[in-house]
Design a protein around this motif. Structure first.
Motif, PDB file in Angstrom:
ATOM      1  N   LEU A 113       0.830  -1.206   0.000  1.00 51.50           N
ATOM      2  CA  LEU A 113       0.000   0.000   0.000  1.00 51.50           C
ATOM      3  C   LEU A 113       0.866   1.258   0.000  1.00 51.50           C
ATOM      4  O   LEU A 113       0.555   2.241  -0.681  1.00 51.50           O
ATOM      5  N   ALA A 114       1.963   1.230   0.762  1.00 51.18           N
ATOM      6  CA  ALA A 114       2.878   2.373   0.777  1.00 51.18           C
ATOM      7  C   ALA A 114       3.513   2.574  -0.595  1.00 51.18           C
ATOM      8  O   ALA A 114       3.737   3.709  -1.030  1.00 51.18           O
ATOM      9  N   THR A 115       3.800   1.478  -1.293  1.00 52.49           N
ATOM     10  CA  THR A 115       4.374   1.570  -2.635  1.00 52.49           C
ATOM     11  C   THR A 115       3.380   2.190  -3.606  1.00 52.49           C
ATOM     12  O   THR A 115       3.748   3.029  -4.445  1.00 52.49           O
ATOM     13  N   LEU A 116       2.107   1.805  -3.508  1.00 50.94           N
ATOM     14  CA  LEU A 116       1.091   2.431  -4.359  1.00 50.94           C
ATOM     15  C   LEU A 116       0.975   3.918  -4.053  1.00 50.94           C
ATOM     16  O   LEU A 116       0.859   4.748  -4.967  1.00 50.94           O
ATOM     17  N   ASP A 117       0.985   4.273  -2.764  1.00 49.14           N
ATOM     18  CA  ASP A 117       0.972   5.690  -2.390  1.00 49.14           C
ATOM     19  C   ASP A 117       2.105   6.425  -3.096  1.00 49.14           C
ATOM     20  O   ASP A 117       1.924   7.521  -3.642  1.00 49.14           O
ATOM     21  N   ALA A 118       3.297   5.821  -3.046  1.00 44.02           N
ATOM     22  CA  ALA A 118       4.482   6.473  -3.584  1.00 44.02           C
ATOM     23  C   ALA A 118       4.424   6.599  -5.107  1.00 44.02           C
ATOM     24  O   ALA A 118       4.781   7.648  -5.671  1.00 44.02           O
ATOM     25  N   LEU A 119       4.003   5.549  -5.779  1.00 48.86           N
ATOM     26  CA  LEU A 119       3.921   5.597  -7.234  1.00 48.86           C
ATOM     27  C   LEU A 119       2.932   6.655  -7.697  1.00 48.86           C
ATOM     28  O   LEU A 119       3.225   7.451  -8.605  1.00 48.86           O
ATOM     29  N   PRO A 160      15.919   8.497 -14.550  1.00 45.94           N
ATOM     30  CA  PRO A 160      15.726   7.384 -13.609  1.00 45.94           C
ATOM     31  C   PRO A 160      16.113   7.668 -12.164  1.00 45.94           C
ATOM     32  O   PRO A 160      15.386   7.304 -11.240  1.00 45.94           O
ATOM     33  N   ASP A 161      17.267   8.315 -11.925  1.00 44.99           N
ATOM     34  CA  ASP A 161      17.683   8.582 -10.545  1.00 44.99           C
ATOM     35  C   ASP A 161      16.673   9.456  -9.816  1.00 44.99           C
ATOM     36  O   ASP A 161      16.347   9.216  -8.647  1.00 44.99           O
ATOM     37  N   ALA A 162      16.165  10.471 -10.493  1.00 47.77           N
ATOM     38  CA  ALA A 162      15.202  11.376  -9.859  1.00 47.77           C
ATOM     39  C   ALA A 162      13.889  10.661  -9.570  1.00 47.77           C
ATOM     40  O   ALA A 162      13.294  10.837  -8.494  1.00 47.77           O
ATOM     41  N   MET A 163      13.424   9.834 -10.502  1.00 51.97           N
ATOM     42  CA  MET A 163      12.157   9.122 -10.285  1.00 51.97           C
ATOM     43  C   MET A 163      12.300   8.123  -9.149  1.00 51.97           C
ATOM     44  O   MET A 163      11.409   7.995  -8.298  1.00 51.97           O
ATOM     45  N   ARG A 164      13.428   7.431  -9.108  1.00 51.26           N
ATOM     46  CA  ARG A 164      13.660   6.485  -8.020  1.00 51.26           C
ATOM     47  C   ARG A 164      13.677   7.204  -6.674  1.00 51.26           C
ATOM     48  O   ARG A 164      13.112   6.713  -5.689  1.00 51.26           O
ATOM     49  N   ASP A 165      14.316   8.352  -6.625  1.00 51.24           N
ATOM     50  CA  ASP A 165      14.383   9.126  -5.389  1.00 51.24           C
ATOM     51  C   ASP A 165      12.990   9.563  -4.952  1.00 51.24           C
ATOM     52  O   ASP A 165      12.644   9.484  -3.762  1.00 51.24           O
ATOM     53  N   MET A 166      12.176  10.015  -5.881  1.00 50.30           N
ATOM     54  CA  MET A 166      10.812  10.452  -5.552  1.00 50.30           C
ATOM     55  C   MET A 166       9.998   9.297  -4.978  1.00 50.30           C
ATOM     56  O   MET A 166       9.278   9.444  -3.983  1.00 50.30           O
ATOM     57  N   ILE A 167      10.121   8.129  -5.607  1.00 49.22           N
ATOM     58  CA  ILE A 167       9.350   6.973  -5.158  1.00 49.22           C
ATOM     59  C   ILE A 167       9.862   6.475  -3.806  1.00 49.22           C
ATOM     60  O   ILE A 167       9.069   6.183  -2.893  1.00 49.22           O
ATOM     61  N   ALA A 168      11.179   6.377  -3.641  1.00 53.97           N
ATOM     62  CA  ALA A 168      11.734   5.866  -2.384  1.00 53.97           C
ATOM     63  C   ALA A 168      11.398   6.777  -1.214  1.00 53.97           C
ATOM     64  O   ALA A 168      11.067   6.307  -0.119  1.00 53.97           O
ATOM     65  N   ALA A 169      11.490   8.096  -1.431  1.00 53.44           N
ATOM     66  CA  ALA A 169      11.174   9.030  -0.350  1.00 53.44           C
ATOM     67  C   ALA A 169       9.727   8.911   0.068  1.00 53.44           C
ATOM     68  O   ALA A 169       9.404   8.873   1.270  1.00 53.44           O
TER      69      ALA A 169
END
Length: 328
Positions: free
Chosen positions: A129-135, A237-246
């Motif tokens: 659920l947290a991953t869906l929130d992040a995406l 990719p680095d920026a998108m990964r950072d946005m999702i991980a945060a």
């Protein structure tokens, strides 16, 4: 392997602001293995948060008033490439730099929650659920619209996959880690972040792998997909990964705070929320059970303990607690 330090702050500034500890590696065997080792050998957590403005861990309200639930610590391990990435049931997670997000989130929870069969099945679902929130949040922040004019709903496939447009976008692997006495294991009663947990703690690692930029002709299976095929334009990719991980770290920590405060109520809410986004329900499935054997039938219900009820072709109902479920 690249040593962590300034590289993590440069590459993952949002994640560094959201988590207590962030490690970045150019290449590593597995981010889950690194996170597991940090917890198991007692190198983390050590002495509380190390970022400015970290969530309070002593149970006191930030501005006085009633006590707040303790916020568990959060370490994030990120790699551009994994040489031995792993998923559930011993599967390998294949990745190339710039194409996938391989991130593990390590934390510490009260053992009474992580080992309670009535609620602990929801911990992995909570990571989903947290991953869906992040995406959703990262796509919104990036201004990434749905491509091709078709539906692009994101969902969770029981028990551990993230789906987009009826295809697998990623997977989640949750693992428990026994802590050594020096880091709060069972021989060190009373230890916890800020001394707030009522009982011994246990380490938990959530590994989240997501396909972000894999070209269509190199997807690992016909049932796989990648985010850039459905949403765009996306940042590099680095920026998108950072946005999702945060966003994942923040949402996961907030959801775990709710579990610490009231495990039964948090499980009830997770059940309700997951049912609404469970891609598996109502579909014909084959459940390959961890203990051996298979069951074919309809995925009928998601149960209060996070198990799945399958109505078999012979009319019998089976409760599946763990295993692998494929859609036929």
């Amino acid at each position: 392997m690249t040593a962590p330090g300034r590289d993590a702050r440069d590459r993952l500034p949002r994640t560094c602001a959201a988590a207590d500890t962030v490690l970045w590696f150019a290449a590593v065997d597995s981010t889950n293995t690194v996170a597991h080792r940090m917890l198991a050998d007692g190198t983390w957590p050590a002495g509380g948060a190390n970022r400015a403005g970290a969530a309070r861990r002593d149970g006191t309200a930030a501005r006085g008033g009633a006590a707040a639930p303790p916020a568990p610590p959060m370490a994030v391990v990120v790699a551009d490439e994994q040489t031995a990435g792993r998923g559930r049931l011993g599967r390998q997670w294949v990745s190339r730099p710039g194409e996938s997000s391989m991130v593990s989130y390590a934390t510490v929870l009260p053992a009474r929650i992580a080992t309670d069969p009535q609620v602990n099945g929801w911990l992995q679902m909570t990571a989903g659920l947290a991953t869906l929130d992040a995406l959703r949040g990262a796509c919104r922040d990036a201004g990434a619209a749905v491509l091709h004019g078709g539906p692009c709903g994101m969902a969770l496939k029981w028990p551990n996959d993230v789906f987009c447009h009826d295809h697998k976008l990623g997977g989640i692997l949750a693992e428990l880690v026994a802590l050594p006495p020096a880091a709060g294991g069972p021989d060190a009663p009373g230890w916890s972040p800020g001394g707030a947990f009522d009982g011994p703690p246990i380490g938990v690692v959530f590994g989240v792998g997501l396909n972000l930029g894999i070209p269509a002709d190199r997807l690992p299976t016909p049932l796989s997909t990648s985010l850039q095929l459905h949403r765009g334009p996306l940042p590099e990719p680095d920026a998108m990964r950072d946005m999702i991980a945060a966003r994942t770290a923040a949402s996961l920590r907030a959801r775990l705070v709710a579990f610490i405060a009231d495990p039964r109520e948090a499980a009830r809410r997770a059940h309700e929320e997951t049912r609404a986004v469970c891609w598996t329900l109502g579909r014909r499935v084959e459940a390959r059970l961890a203990e051996g054997g298979t069951v074919r039938g309809e995925a009928l219900e998601l149960n209060p303990d996070a198990s799945l009820t399958v109505l078999a072709d012979d009319g019998a109902r089976h409760i599946v607690h763990t295993g692998d479920v494929g859609v036929l």
